[in-house]
Scaffold this motif. Structure first.
Motif, short mmCIF file in Angstrom:
data_model
loop_
_atom_site.label_atom_id
_atom_site.label_comp_id
_atom_site.label_asym_id
_atom_site.label_seq_id
_atom_site.Cartn_x
_atom_site.Cartn_y
_atom_site.Cartn_z
N LEU A 1 -12.80 4.94 -13.95
CA LEU A 1 -13.53 4.32 -12.85
C LEU A 1 -12.74 3.16 -12.27
CD1 LEU A 1 -16.10 4.24 -11.16
CD2 LEU A 1 -17.12 2.76 -12.90
N GLY A 2 -12.14 2.34 -13.15
CA GLY A 2 -11.28 1.26 -12.67
C GLY A 2 -10.11 1.78 -11.85
N PHE A 3 -9.53 2.89 -12.31
CA PHE A 3 -8.42 3.54 -11.60
C PHE A 3 -8.86 3.96 -10.20
CE2 PHE A 3 -6.04 7.19 -10.21
CZ PHE A 3 -4.73 6.97 -10.62
N VAL A 4 -10.00 4.65 -10.11
CA VAL A 4 -10.47 5.20 -8.83
C VAL A 4 -10.82 4.08 -7.85
CG1 VAL A 4 -12.32 6.50 -7.73
CG2 VAL A 4 -11.27 7.36 -9.83
N ILE A 5 -11.56 3.05 -8.33
CA ILE A 5 -11.96 1.97 -7.43
C ILE A 5 -10.75 1.22 -6.90
CG2 ILE A 5 -13.17 -0.24 -7.29
CD1 ILE A 5 -15.15 0.87 -9.34
N SER A 6 -9.82 0.86 -7.79
CA SER A 6 -8.64 0.11 -7.37
C SER A 6 -7.74 0.94 -6.47
CB SER A 6 -7.86 -0.36 -8.61
OG SER A 6 -8.64 -1.24 -9.37
N TYR A 7 -7.63 2.24 -6.77
CA TYR A 7 -6.84 3.12 -5.91
C TYR A 7 -7.42 3.14 -4.50
CZ TYR A 7 -4.55 7.35 -4.16
OH TYR A 7 -3.83 8.25 -3.40
N ALA A 8 -8.75 3.28 -4.42
CA ALA A 8 -9.39 3.36 -3.10
C ALA A 8 -9.22 2.07 -2.32
CB ALA A 8 -10.88 3.67 -3.28
N ILE A 9 -9.39 0.92 -2.99
CA ILE A 9 -9.28 -0.36 -2.30
C ILE A 9 -7.85 -0.61 -1.84
CG2 ILE A 9 -9.41 -2.88 -2.60
CD1 ILE A 9 -11.84 -2.37 -4.39
N PHE A 10 -6.88 -0.37 -2.72
CA PHE A 10 -5.49 -0.63 -2.32
C PHE A 10 -4.99 0.42 -1.32
CE2 PHE A 10 -0.81 -0.74 -2.97
CZ PHE A 10 -0.62 -2.02 -2.49
N PHE A 11 -5.55 1.61 -1.35
CA PHE A 11 -5.20 2.63 -0.36
C PHE A 11 -5.56 2.13 1.04
CE2 PHE A 11 -6.20 6.31 2.29
CZ PHE A 11 -5.06 7.10 2.11
N VAL A 12 -6.76 1.53 1.15
CA VAL A 12 -7.18 0.96 2.44
C VAL A 12 -6.25 -0.18 2.84
CG1 VAL A 12 -9.02 -0.30 3.62
CG2 VAL A 12 -9.59 1.64 2.14
N ILE A 13 -5.95 -1.08 1.89
CA ILE A 13 -5.07 -2.21 2.20
C ILE A 13 -3.68 -1.73 2.61
CG2 ILE A 13 -3.90 -4.21 1.19
CD1 ILE A 13 -6.36 -4.61 -0.57
N HIS A 14 -3.17 -0.75 1.89
CA HIS A 14 -1.81 -0.26 2.16
C HIS A 14 -1.73 0.44 3.50
CE1 HIS A 14 1.73 2.46 1.54
NE2 HIS A 14 2.22 1.34 1.04
N ARG A 15 -2.73 1.28 3.79
CA ARG A 15 -2.70 2.06 5.04
C ARG A 15 -3.12 1.23 6.25
NH1 ARG A 15 -2.51 7.69 4.73
NH2 ARG A 15 -1.16 8.22 2.97
N ARG A 16 -4.11 0.37 6.10
CA ARG A 16 -4.67 -0.35 7.24
C ARG A 16 -4.04 -1.72 7.49
NH1 ARG A 16 -6.77 3.02 10.45
NH2 ARG A 16 -7.68 1.18 11.50
N ILE A 17 -3.28 -2.22 6.50
CA ILE A 17 -2.70 -3.56 6.66
C ILE A 17 -1.18 -3.56 6.46
CG2 ILE A 17 -2.67 -5.93 5.77
CD1 ILE A 17 -5.60 -5.56 4.98
N LEU A 18 -0.72 -3.23 5.25
CA LEU A 18 0.68 -3.44 4.90
C LEU A 18 1.65 -2.56 5.66
CD1 LEU A 18 0.35 -3.90 1.03
CD2 LEU A 18 0.37 -5.65 2.82
N THR A 19 1.24 -1.36 6.06
CA THR A 19 2.16 -0.44 6.76
C THR A 19 1.98 -0.46 8.27
OG1 THR A 19 0.59 1.38 6.42
CG2 THR A 19 2.31 1.09 4.76
N ARG A 20 1.16 -1.38 8.76
CA ARG A 20 0.95 -1.50 10.20
C ARG A 20 2.06 -2.32 10.85
NH1 ARG A 20 -3.09 1.69 12.69
NH2 ARG A 20 -4.41 2.40 10.98
N PRO A 21 2.27 -2.14 12.18
CA PRO A 21 3.31 -2.92 12.86
C PRO A 21 3.08 -4.43 12.80
CG PRO A 21 2.63 -1.06 14.22
CD PRO A 21 1.68 -1.13 13.07
N GLN A 22 1.78 -4.85 12.80
CA GLN A 22 1.43 -6.27 12.73
C GLN A 22 0.56 -6.50 11.48
OE1 GLN A 22 2.52 -8.63 14.75
NE2 GLN A 22 3.60 -7.25 16.14
#
Length: 447
Positions: A148-169
């Motif tokens: 469960l810890g794996f799934v929750i953290s994966y989901a949260i960081f997936f959002v951060i990685h896709r919506r923030i860190l890999t964006r142009p700004q």
């Protein structure tokens, strides 16, 4: 029952709490230290305050540990034998944890304690006297909680990685999403307080959900307004201290990670670094939540067995439904704080730095996944391993980018220590049982 056994149990229970502080609390705060959001002295202060506050909420889990693993009829039929079993559980578990802490092994105190109770229970009671339903719930949770810890953290960081860190700004996107993460984090803590906090604050799930939603929206709105005022027409900048800490942290200067980054920094790297720096405050907030969650769950490992011994000594019997006295919870909380302050730094770096490279965003995702898992278990009265949950969460964060981000060598060593924990702790407790028979109560020796 001898008076000496009561005093020895009190001392051993405090030492057990010390071992939890030196071992498990260090694991819980390791991500914050590994990401360089806080220093080890700051982690000790944060851990001390919030572990102590969380320990005051741990009565339900302590009840499961102390009275839920053997059927009440078997306990009542021979109170002295069960008291002796609880004392040897504390003593044997402490011996194993002290050994593991000395060699900086991040073992689970929960595994250690349940392994001791199982080992002693099989020797001193028939199998039918063991509460197999409760035992299966606990053992099953050891598999489901890291997943469960794996799934929750994966989901949260997936959002951060896709919506923030890999964006142009990325910095602008970080400012956009930051209020939501603050609201979510404080909302979760509020939900727990409404469901498993002090009795005066407890309410049903519907009301708790309404309060949680109100806190989420209010906090998100306040953070958004603060960021807008700070922006002065542009993207608000992270503090210079946060930027400095992340530049000196795991991105460029952590020799324990799988790969090191090139010292030459591109414009894209700088933008990502600025975005990461905005999560430094959120990392500190989630460190507080994790420490609170850990204290609410793992305090049971120290004070659960002692509370049984004290109850039998004072009342002459063991009640199945008597709550844990608050002063016992307070003493356990103090023991945890002392263990963290005196010895916790030896274990803290293993989880925080050696499994995968941690930055503020990664550390936040891992910590909030851990907190959600542990708090859920506390609400259900289950004793789970915070270490398990945290390491599963860190692995989930690493998997978002690539499996190669995980330091599998360190994970294998940790997994080996987990496999060894239950039998090793059981053997220590069995040795304690036979020594106690000889020294204190030889007529109770089983035949």
């Amino acid at each position: 029952m001898t008076e000496a056994l009561l005093y020895l149990s009190g001392l051993t229970g405090f030492l057990m709490a010390w071992a939890i502080g030196a071992q498990d609390v260090s694991n819980a705060l390791g991500t914050c230290v590994g990401s360089k959001a806080i220093t080890i002295p700051q982690a000790i202060v944060i851990g001390g305050v919030f572990e102590f506050l969380g320990s005051l909420m741990g009565g339900d889990v302590a009840h499961t540990i102390s009275k839920g693993m053997v059927h009440s009829k078997a306990i009542e039929s021979n109170v002295e034998l069960y008291v002796l079993l609880m004392f040897c559980t504390l003593l044997g578990t402490f011996c194993w944890l002290a050994f593991a802490t000395y060699f900086s092994l991040p073992v689970s105190t929960t595994h250690s304690l349940v392994g001791s109770i199982l080992g002693l229970g099989v020797v001193t009671y028939p199998v039918e006297d063991l509460n197999t339903f409760t035992l299966m719930r606990i053992l099953t949770s050891w598999v489901t909680s890291p997943l469960l810890g794996f799934v929750i953290s994966y989901a949260i960081f997936f959002v951060i990685h896709r919506r923030i860190l890999t964006r142009p700004q990325p910095e602008r996107e970080a400012v956009r999403y930051l209020p939501l993460f603050y609201g979510f984090t404080l909302g979760i803590l509020t939900l727990f307080m409404c469901l498993a906090g002090p009795v005066a604050f407890r309410t049903n799930l519907l009301n708790a959900g309404a309060v949680c939603l109100t806190v989420c929206v209010t906090v998100a709105g306040l953070v958004h307004m603060r960021l807008m005022r700070a922006s002065e027409g542009g993207t608000p900048k992270a503090t210079s201290s946060a930027l400095q800490s992340i530049k000196l942290g795991p991105i460029t200067d952590n020799p324990l990670t799988k790969k090191e980054c090139n010292e030459d920094s591109t414009e894209e790297d700088t933008r990502t670094t600025n975005a990461e720096a905005h999560f430094s405050g959120l990392m500190i907030l989630t460190a507080c939540v994790v420490a609170f969650a850990h204290g609410s769950n793992d305090i049971s490992n120290a004070i659960g067995p002692f509370s049984v011994i004290m109850e039998a000594s004072l009342d002459g019997h063991i009640s199945a439904n008597k709550p844990i006295p608050k002063w016992v919870l307070v003493c356990g909380g103090v023991g945890i704080v002392v263990g963290l302050a005196t010895y916790g730094h030896r274990v803290m770096a293993t989880v925080g730095e050696k499994i995968t490279k941690l930055t503020f965003t990664r550390g936040f995702a891992a910590q909030i996944g851990t907190a959600l898992t542990v708090l859920s278990a506390t609400i259900m009265g289950l004793s789970v391993s915070t270490t398990h949950c945290l390491i599963g969460a860190i692995a989930g964060v690493a998997m978002v980018e690539s499996v190669t981000k995980i330091n599998t060598t360190t994970l294998k060593k940790i997994a080996l220590s987990w496999v060894v924990t239950m039998p090793a702790s059981a053997l220590c407790s069995l040795a304690s049982l036979w020594i106690t028979y000889i020294v204190l109560d030889p007529e109770l020796r089983p035949h």
